[in-house]
Design an enzyme around this catalytic site. Structure first.
Site, PDB file in Angstrom:
ATOM      1  N   ARG A 157      11.967  -5.951 -30.788  1.00  0.00           N
ATOM      2  CA  ARG A 157      11.260  -6.681 -29.578  1.00  0.00           C
ATOM      3  C   ARG A 157       9.931  -7.489 -30.050  1.00  0.00           C
ATOM      4  O   ARG A 157       9.390  -8.042 -29.315  1.00  0.00           O
ATOM      5  CB  ARG A 157      10.644  -5.451 -28.974  1.00  0.00           C
ATOM      6  N   ARG A 173      14.528  -2.656 -38.735  1.00  0.00           N
ATOM      7  CA  ARG A 173      14.023  -3.387 -37.379  1.00  0.00           C
ATOM      8  C   ARG A 173      14.077  -4.576 -37.353  1.00  0.00           C
ATOM      9  O   ARG A 173      12.932  -5.037 -36.699  1.00  0.00           O
ATOM     10  CB  ARG A 173      13.210  -2.420 -36.798  1.00  0.00           C
ATOM     11  N   TYR A 222      17.258  15.052 -32.637  1.00  0.00           N
ATOM     12  CA  TYR A 222      17.382  14.606 -31.368  1.00  0.00           C
ATOM     13  C   TYR A 222      18.322  15.186 -30.406  1.00  0.00           C
ATOM     14  O   TYR A 222      18.008  15.475 -29.196  1.00  0.00           O
ATOM     15  CB  TYR A 222      17.797  13.171 -31.635  1.00  0.00           C
ATOM     16  N   ASP A 252      22.353   1.641 -33.047  1.00  0.00           N
ATOM     17  CA  ASP A 252      21.386   2.754 -33.098  1.00  0.00           C
ATOM     18  C   ASP A 252      22.007   3.942 -33.764  1.00  0.00           C
ATOM     19  O   ASP A 252      23.275   4.313 -33.857  1.00  0.00           O
ATOM     20  CB  ASP A 252      20.839   3.026 -31.598  1.00  0.00           C
ATOM     21  N   ARG A 267      18.073  -8.944 -24.820  1.00  0.00           N
ATOM     22  CA  ARG A 267      18.232  -7.372 -24.047  1.00  0.00           C
ATOM     23  C   ARG A 267      17.974  -7.550 -22.549  1.00  0.00           C
ATOM     24  O   ARG A 267      18.675  -6.931 -22.042  1.00  0.00           O
ATOM     25  CB  ARG A 267      16.818  -6.916 -24.713  1.00  0.00           C
TER      26      ARG A 267
HETATM   27  O1  CP3 Z   1      17.084  -2.254 -38.161  1.00  0.00           O
HETATM   28  C1  CP3 Z   1      17.540  -2.878 -37.275  1.00  0.00           C
HETATM   29  O2  CP3 Z   1      17.078  -3.984 -36.985  1.00  0.00           O
HETATM   30  C2  CP3 Z   1      18.993  -2.398 -36.952  1.00  0.00           C
HETATM   31  C3  CP3 Z   1      18.917  -1.392 -35.653  1.00  0.00           C
HETATM   32  C4  CP3 Z   1      18.357  -0.529 -35.529  1.00  0.00           C
HETATM   33  C5  CP3 Z   1      17.909   0.210 -34.345  1.00  0.00           C
HETATM   34  N1  CP3 Z   1      17.505   1.605 -34.530  1.00  0.00           N
HETATM   35  C6  CP3 Z   1      17.600  -0.750 -33.272  1.00  0.00           C
HETATM   36  C7  CP3 Z   1      16.758   0.040 -32.075  1.00  0.00           C
HETATM   37  C8  CP3 Z   1      18.457   0.669 -36.431  1.00  0.00           C
HETATM   38  C9  CP3 Z   1      18.700   0.794 -37.992  1.00  0.00           C
HETATM   39  C10 CP3 Z   1      17.801   1.833 -35.760  1.00  0.00           C
HETATM   40  C11 CP3 Z   1      17.532   3.251 -36.478  1.00  0.00           C
HETATM   41  C12 CP3 Z   1      16.942   4.434 -35.550  1.00  0.00           C
HETATM   42  N2  CP3 Z   1      17.372   4.621 -34.180  1.00  0.00           N
HETATM   43  C13 CP3 Z   1      16.212   5.274 -36.351  1.00  0.00           C
HETATM   44  C14 CP3 Z   1      15.936   5.579 -37.512  1.00  0.00           C
HETATM   45  C15 CP3 Z   1      14.878   4.629 -38.041  1.00  0.00           C
HETATM   46  C16 CP3 Z   1      13.762   5.214 -37.470  1.00  0.00           C
HETATM   47  O3  CP3 Z   1      12.784   4.000 -36.849  1.00  0.00           O
HETATM   48  O4  CP3 Z   1      13.163   6.016 -37.721  1.00  0.00           O
HETATM   49  C17 CP3 Z   1      15.991   6.102 -35.039  1.00  0.00           C
HETATM   50  C18 CP3 Z   1      14.959   7.533 -35.149  1.00  0.00           C
HETATM   51  C19 CP3 Z   1      16.494   5.671 -33.681  1.00  0.00           C
HETATM   52  C20 CP3 Z   1      16.211   6.220 -32.431  1.00  0.00           C
HETATM   53  C21 CP3 Z   1      15.490   5.466 -31.687  1.00  0.00           C
HETATM   54  N3  CP3 Z   1      16.171   4.223 -31.071  1.00  0.00           N
HETATM   55  C22 CP3 Z   1      14.459   5.501 -31.069  1.00  0.00           C
HETATM   56  C23 CP3 Z   1      13.477   6.816 -31.509  1.00  0.00           C
HETATM   57  C24 CP3 Z   1      14.259   4.489 -30.419  1.00  0.00           C
HETATM   58  C25 CP3 Z   1      12.953   4.355 -29.484  1.00  0.00           C
HETATM   59  C26 CP3 Z   1      11.907   3.665 -30.349  1.00  0.00           C
HETATM   60  C27 CP3 Z   1      11.490   2.193 -29.806  1.00  0.00           C
HETATM   61  O5  CP3 Z   1      11.058   1.179 -30.673  1.00  0.00           O
HETATM   62  O6  CP3 Z   1      11.503   1.844 -28.663  1.00  0.00           O
HETATM   63  C28 CP3 Z   1      15.256   3.564 -30.509  1.00  0.00           C
HETATM   64  C29 CP3 Z   1      15.489   2.478 -29.483  1.00  0.00           C
HETATM   65  C30 CP3 Z   1      15.876   1.211 -30.584  1.00  0.00           C
HETATM   66  N4  CP3 Z   1      16.732   1.133 -31.532  1.00  0.00           N
HETATM   67  C31 CP3 Z   1      15.228  -0.029 -30.330  1.00  0.00           C
HETATM   68  C32 CP3 Z   1      15.783  -1.024 -31.397  1.00  0.00           C
HETATM   69  C33 CP3 Z   1      15.411  -2.320 -31.587  1.00  0.00           C
HETATM   70  C34 CP3 Z   1      14.456  -0.591 -29.409  1.00  0.00           C
HETATM   71  C35 CP3 Z   1      15.141  -0.548 -28.193  1.00  0.00           C
HETATM   72  C36 CP3 Z   1      14.596  -1.695 -27.085  1.00  0.00           C
HETATM   73  O7  CP3 Z   1      13.787  -1.295 -26.166  1.00  0.00           O
HETATM   74  O8  CP3 Z   1      14.856  -2.728 -26.996  1.00  0.00           O
END
Ligand code: CP3
Length: 352
Positions: A32, A28, A154, A78, A41
């Site tokens: 944000r 990540r 999910y 994602d 975004r």
């Molecule tokens: O690592 C990186 O920078 C690459 C991008 C990346 C994202 N999600 C961007 C993202 C990667 C590798 C993921 C993986 C991901 N997504 C996982 C596995 C890793 C982990 O964290 O357990 C999971 C379970 C997801 C599913 C997911 N996507 C969730 C549960 C959420 C909400 C959580 C949150 O932080 O709000 C997301 C959204 C998400 N994916 C965001 C980002 C940057 C936040 C979205 C936003 O509000 O801009």
């Protein structure tokens, strides 16, 4: 000179080389905590619009590299785009995370249709091609996907699960039926990883974020077995490509995961003692991890101490410095810069 330009420290470490200082990237790392990400975004409209716009997804992927000397760039996307490619309805509720139309026991299962998936994910692969072109020399480009078990949590739970009762209930009551869902997701994930490698990625990571919810036997069946099959499929298409596995929360089962899945590197969460990982995992594969994201929020002495402990334990073997899970939005970017200084100035600590 070309040797120097072609050298990718992260890729080398994933292949088993010991590097001083160890290569560093952060799960990540685009997100944000960066004001420029929040602006991008807002410009995109929604998180999924950002994921499916190749130019914007490329820009998001590269943002952290403009600030920090990262050894890796991970494609901005994602894990849930694969569920969507399988025909599952997906949306992001502001402030609540992902929502999906749940698949219930007895429902008609999704089918893997390769042409449909390739069409749906074409913008993702286009973004990967652009990231590969734009990545600075020496930077390793990473693709990724969710593991079948985590995607299933999910898809069956309709979002993030608290107790995993729906998905585990199905797996216990009807293992044959649940295995069909896992196999479908497994095929889709393997295809998605191979497509990212075809688009030029150097390595891939498989996120099994909810592996820690599975007891022993279930862990073998729903985490290790499908991940092993995905690794085999990826290696059949791209034999020399390293695969990183991240079975978060696996505890003692990390060892079996490292032995039985065929991954080249294991990414460990922050609860795994680094000394244990040095002893039990590093002889088998590269270890990646495992700074607590909260130590990165805290900064200062606490960050110095936490990072130092990890470097001293793991820095003498094949190792990639990373967090135990993703960067949280509350992280001051200055603390990330401080972490780079700590890792780059590490002198080897105590010798073993
Ligand atoms: O690592 C990186 O920078 C690459 C991008 C990346 C994202 N999600 C961007 C993202 C990667 C590798 C993921 C993986 C991901 N997504 C996982 C596995 C890793 C982990 O964290 O357990 C999971 C379970 C997801 C599913 C997911 N996507 C969730 C549960 C959420 C909400 C959580 C949150 O932080 O709000 C997301 C959204 C998400 N994916 C965001 C980002 C940057 C936040 C979205 C936003 O509000 O801009």
């Amino acid at each position: 000179m070309t040797e120097v330009r072609d050298d990718k420290p992260l890729l080398a470490a994933l292949r088993g080389e010991v590097r001083h200082p160890p290569p560093l990237w952060l799960m990540r790392q685009a997100g944000r905590y960066l004001p420029e990400y929040r602006a991008l975004r807002a410009r995109a409209g929604s998180f999924l619009d950002l994921c499916y716009d190749p130019a914007l997804a490329t820009e998001a992927s590269l943002q952290p590299l403009k600030r920090f000397a990262l050894d890796g760039v991970i494609l901005f996307s994602d894990i849930l785009v694969v569920a969507e490619a399988l025909g599952v309805k997906l949306w992001f509720q502001e402030g609540e995370g992902p929502r999906l139309e749940p698949i219930r026991e007895g429902d008609t299962l999704p089918v893997f249709d390769r042409a449909r998936q390739q069409r749906h994910l074409a913008p993702v692969y286009e973004a990967m091609r652009q990231v590969v072109v734009a990545a600075p020399a020496g930077t390793t480009v990473l693709g990724f996907a969710g593991a079948p078990w985590t995607l299933a949590t999910y898809m069956v739970g309709g979002g993030r699960s608290r107790d995993f009762l729906a998905v585990k209930g199905w797996a216990y009551r009807d293992p044959e039926g649940f295995a069909r869902l896992i196999e479908t997701v497994q095929e889709a994930v393997a295809d998605h990883l191979i497509a990212q490698l075809d688009a030029g990625a150097d390595a891939v990571q498989i996120f099994d974020s909810w592996a820690g919810a599975l007891p022993e036997g279930e862990f073998r069946r729903w985490c290790i077995a499908p991940v092993a099959k995905i690794v085999r499929a990826v290696k059949a298409a791209h034999p020399d490509t390293p695969v990183i596995g991240y079975p978060r929360g696996a505890g003692l089962a990390y060892e079996r995961f490292a032995e039985e899945t065929g991954v080249d590197a294991v990414s460990i969460d922050s609860t795994v003692p680094p000394e244990w990982a040095a002893r039990h995992l590093q002889p088998r594969c590269t270890v990646q991890g495992n700074l607590d994201p909260a130590a990165l929020v805290a900064g200062g002495e606490a960050l110095q101490r936490a990072a130092g402990t990890i470097l001293d334990a793991l820095g003498h073997g094949p190792f990639v410095f990373n967090l135990g899970e993703g960067v949280v939005p509350q992280t001051p970017p200055d603390h990330v810069a401080a972490l780079f200084d700590i890792v780059h100035s590490w002198q080897g600590g105590t010798t073993r």
